[in-house]
Design a protein around this motif. Structure first.
Motif, PDB file in Angstrom:
ATOM      1  N   THR A  18      11.275   7.290   4.702  1.00 23.01           N
ATOM      2  CA  THR A  18      10.878   7.839   3.400  1.00 23.01           C
ATOM      3  C   THR A  18      10.164   9.173   3.567  1.00 23.01           C
ATOM      4  OG1 THR A  18      10.696   5.633   2.424  1.00 23.01           O
ATOM      5  CG2 THR A  18       9.529   7.418   1.305  1.00 23.01           C
ATOM      6  N   VAL A  19       9.291   9.268   4.570  1.00 21.38           N
ATOM      7  CA  VAL A  19       8.589  10.520   4.844  1.00 21.38           C
ATOM      8  C   VAL A  19       9.580  11.620   5.186  1.00 21.38           C
ATOM      9  CG1 VAL A  19       6.983  11.714   6.382  1.00 21.38           C
ATOM     10  CG2 VAL A  19       6.458   9.404   5.582  1.00 21.38           C
ATOM     11  N   SER A  20      10.539  11.310   6.058  1.00 21.26           N
ATOM     12  CA  SER A  20      11.533  12.298   6.470  1.00 21.26           C
ATOM     13  C   SER A  20      12.333  12.801   5.276  1.00 21.26           C
ATOM     14  CB  SER A  20      12.471  11.698   7.512  1.00 21.26           C
ATOM     15  OG  SER A  20      13.467  12.622   7.879  1.00 21.26           O
ATOM     16  N   LYS A  21      12.748  11.866   4.405  1.00 16.76           N
ATOM     17  CA  LYS A  21      13.525  12.255   3.226  1.00 16.76           C
ATOM     18  C   LYS A  21      12.687  13.097   2.268  1.00 16.76           C
ATOM     19  CE  LYS A  21      16.542   8.196   3.404  1.00 16.76           C
ATOM     20  NZ  LYS A  21      16.839   6.866   2.811  1.00 16.76           N
ATOM     21  N   ALA A  22      11.426  12.698   2.100  1.00 16.76           N
ATOM     22  CA  ALA A  22      10.549  13.436   1.193  1.00 16.76           C
ATOM     23  C   ALA A  22      10.321  14.862   1.664  1.00 16.76           C
ATOM     24  CB  ALA A  22       9.217  12.708   1.050  1.00 16.76           C
ATOM     25  N   LEU A  23      10.102  15.033   2.963  1.00 16.02           N
ATOM     26  CA  LEU A  23       9.844  16.373   3.505  1.00 16.02           C
ATOM     27  C   LEU A  23      11.090  17.249   3.478  1.00 16.02           C
ATOM     28  CD1 LEU A  23       7.522  15.507   6.543  1.00 16.02           C
ATOM     29  CD2 LEU A  23       6.868  16.372   4.282  1.00 16.02           C
ATOM     30  N   ASP A  25      13.032  17.113   0.837  1.00 18.73           N
ATOM     31  CA  ASP A  25      13.265  17.239  -0.598  1.00 18.73           C
ATOM     32  C   ASP A  25      14.466  16.412  -1.066  1.00 18.73           C
ATOM     33  OD1 ASP A  25      12.551  18.178  -3.103  1.00 18.73           O
ATOM     34  OD2 ASP A  25      13.868  19.926  -2.996  1.00 18.73           O
ATOM     35  N   SER A  26      14.603  15.212  -0.538  1.00 17.36           N
ATOM     36  CA  SER A  26      15.719  14.340  -0.906  1.00 17.36           C
ATOM     37  C   SER A  26      15.509  13.766  -2.298  1.00 17.36           C
ATOM     38  CB  SER A  26      15.857  13.202   0.105  1.00 17.36           C
ATOM     39  OG  SER A  26      16.797  12.239  -0.346  1.00 17.36           O
ATOM     40  N   SER A  27      16.583  13.696  -3.059  1.00 13.87           N
ATOM     41  CA  SER A  27      16.533  13.112  -4.401  1.00 13.87           C
ATOM     42  C   SER A  27      16.418  11.594  -4.351  1.00 13.87           C
ATOM     43  CB  SER A  27      17.790  13.513  -5.176  1.00 13.87           C
ATOM     44  OG  SER A  27      18.958  13.047  -4.511  1.00 13.87           O
ATOM     45  N   LEU A  28      16.531  11.017  -3.146  1.00 16.41           N
ATOM     46  CA  LEU A  28      16.436   9.572  -3.002  1.00 16.41           C
ATOM     47  C   LEU A  28      14.987   9.073  -3.046  1.00 16.41           C
ATOM     48  CD1 LEU A  28      19.067   9.048  -0.151  1.00 16.41           C
ATOM     49  CD2 LEU A  28      19.398   8.710  -2.612  1.00 16.41           C
ATOM     50  N   ALA A  87      13.368  30.446  -0.011  1.00 14.71           N
ATOM     51  CA  ALA A  87      12.178  29.605  -0.175  1.00 14.71           C
ATOM     52  C   ALA A  87      12.360  28.549  -1.260  1.00 14.71           C
ATOM     53  CB  ALA A  87      10.971  30.477  -0.496  1.00 14.71           C
ATOM     54  N   LYS A  88      13.344  28.743  -2.137  1.00  7.86           N
ATOM     55  CA  LYS A  88      13.623  27.763  -3.188  1.00  7.86           C
ATOM     56  C   LYS A  88      14.469  26.600  -2.670  1.00  7.86           C
ATOM     57  CE  LYS A  88      13.804  31.488  -6.649  1.00  7.86           C
ATOM     58  NZ  LYS A  88      14.699  32.173  -7.638  1.00  7.86           N
ATOM     59  N   THR A  89      14.932  26.710  -1.427  1.00  7.84           N
ATOM     60  CA  THR A  89      15.816  25.707  -0.836  1.00  7.84           C
ATOM     61  C   THR A  89      15.089  24.979   0.299  1.00  7.84           C
ATOM     62  OG1 THR A  89      16.763  27.026   0.983  1.00  7.84           O
ATOM     63  CG2 THR A  89      17.644  27.411  -1.239  1.00  7.84           C
ATOM     64  N   PRO A  90      15.683  23.940   0.863  1.00  9.05           N
ATOM     65  CA  PRO A  90      15.073  23.268   2.010  1.00  9.05           C
ATOM     66  C   PRO A  90      15.167  24.073   3.307  1.00  9.05           C
ATOM     67  CG  PRO A  90      16.596  21.805   0.833  1.00  9.05           C
ATOM     68  CD  PRO A  90      16.840  23.194   0.336  1.00  9.05           C
ATOM     69  N   TYR A  91      15.818  25.240   3.262  1.00 10.00           N
ATOM     70  CA  TYR A  91      16.052  26.031   4.468  1.00 10.00           C
ATOM     71  C   TYR A  91      14.968  27.086   4.673  1.00 10.00           C
ATOM     72  CZ  TYR A  91      20.731  24.013   4.878  1.00 10.00           C
ATOM     73  OH  TYR A  91      21.775  23.141   5.039  1.00 10.00           O
ATOM     74  N   SER A  92      14.775  27.443   5.936  1.00  8.30           N
ATOM     75  CA  SER A  92      13.908  28.557   6.313  1.00  8.30           C
ATOM     76  C   SER A  92      14.776  29.659   6.903  1.00  8.30           C
ATOM     77  CB  SER A  92      12.868  28.110   7.347  1.00  8.30           C
ATOM     78  OG  SER A  92      12.041  27.093   6.831  1.00  8.30           O
ATOM     79  N   MET A  93      14.200  30.868   7.024  1.00 10.34           N
ATOM     80  CA  MET A  93      14.961  32.009   7.518  1.00 10.34           C
ATOM     81  C   MET A  93      14.208  32.708   8.638  1.00 10.34           C
ATOM     82  SD  MET A  93      16.195  35.370   5.369  1.00 10.34           S
ATOM     83  CE  MET A  93      14.653  36.286   5.523  1.00 10.34           C
TER      84      MET A  93
END
Length: 330
Positions: A18-23, A25-28, A87-93
């Motif tokens: 659950t922690v992994s999914k939350a970090l 930004d999972s909709s689950l 920054a609006k997505t789960p990705y970094s650059m």
């Protein structure tokens, strides 16, 4: 002490999964649970272990951006907009201004999920299976092995000449960098000449002012030299924001009134154009629109391994300000 997902899970009273999914930004994960977990992670100073993340999920949620320079205003603005959109997505650059191959080697060490390449220095040969790669540049006639976001410089120049034509201008000069090694600049120049022919506006080599560079002073010196001749236009098309800033400064220093004596329209579409000495009418795809398209196309390519089109032609916008006027009859 290194904070781990296990520590966060223990405090939050949820599973590691659950922690992994939350970090990520999972909709689950329910929103209130997600906010609680994110707050705990932030309070604890949690930093994700990208190496471990890679082993588990086969991705790092990191995208590499290869950029030729951040010295020019437009490029720096676009980099900022891309970063903001990312920054609006789960990705970094991560950004590299090194040569392409060196940048790619660095990104491989970081095991990035994909790469965004700026098209001033496109690659004609690259293994499309080595890493998902998308380019912002010019599609042209070459067969690239990766998708391209094309800002459609030809259409932008056609729109610029059509706009000036409708204002009554028939004596138009182009001021820009005519560089055979830079496909973006060459397409602007070719777009200008093609549009002039389309609208049956005569021009000679004297109407093409090669600045020899893309900086402010290149535009300034090109127009300063032009003003010493007897071949003054009623309108100028500037090849870039920086060049057009120099164009405006040269005209003002020589007491040429904009737009009553000479109108100026420029390629590039960034907010700064509204704040020049003369608010500048411009043509081009806005940096906000470009950034959004580039980022989301890169993510789509990474996650689906395909895009709807190998070449995406953007639609330029013309923004009217105070630098162009109708030709006055003498």
């Amino acid at each position: 002490m290194n904070i781990t997902i296990k520590d966060i899970a223990s405090i939050a009273g949820v599973s590691y999964s659950t922690v992994s999914k939350a970090l990520n930004d999972s909709s689950l994960v329910k929103e209130n649970t997600k906010r609680k977990i994110v707050k705990i992670a932030k309070d604890l100073g949690y930093e994700p272990n990208f190496a471990a993340q890679r082993l588990v999920s086969k991705n790092t949620k990191v995208i590499g951006l290869i950029w030729p320079t951040i010295e020019r205003t437009v490029l720096a603005t676009l980099v900022t907009k891309i970063s903001n959109e990312m920054a609006k997505t789960p990705y970094s650059m991560i950004l590299s201004v090194d040569p392409i191959q060196k940048s790619l080697d660095t990104f491989k060490k970081f095991q990035v999920d994909g790469v965004i390449l700026f098209g001033e220095n496109t690659l004609t040969e690259i293994n499309p299976n080595s890493i998902p790669l998308i380019s912002y540049g010019v599609s042209g006639k070459k067969n690239y092995h990766y998708p391209i976001i094309d800002a459609n410089h030809m259409k932008a120049m056609d729109d610029a000449i059509n706009y000036l034509y409708e204002l009554g201008h028939r004596n138009i000069k182009y001021v820009g960098n005519i560089s055979p090694t830079d496909p973006l600049q060459m397409e602007k120049y070719q777009g200008f000449t093609k549009a002039m022919e389309k609208y049956n506006i005569s021009y000679t080599n004297e109407d093409i002012l090669d600045t020899g560079g893309l900086d402010w002073y290149h535009g300034y010196h090109a127009v300063d030299k032009m003003l010493k001749s007897n071949h003054l236009p009623t309108a100028i098309v500037g090849g870039s924001y920086d060049i057009s800033g120099g164009i405006i400064r040269s005209l003002k220093e020589n007491n040429v009134h904009i737009p009553d004596e000479i109108s100026v329209i420029s390629y590039d579409n960034i907010p700064q154009m509204a704040h020049l000495e003369i608010p500048l009418t411009c043509i081009g795809v806005s940096v906000e629109e470009l950034a959004e398209k580039i980022v989301h196309s890169a993510i789509t390519l990474i996650e689906t391994k395909k895009l709807d089109s190998e070449v995406t032609k953007m639609i330029p916008s013309l923004v009217e300000r105070a630098s162009c006027a109708t030709v006055r009859n003498n």
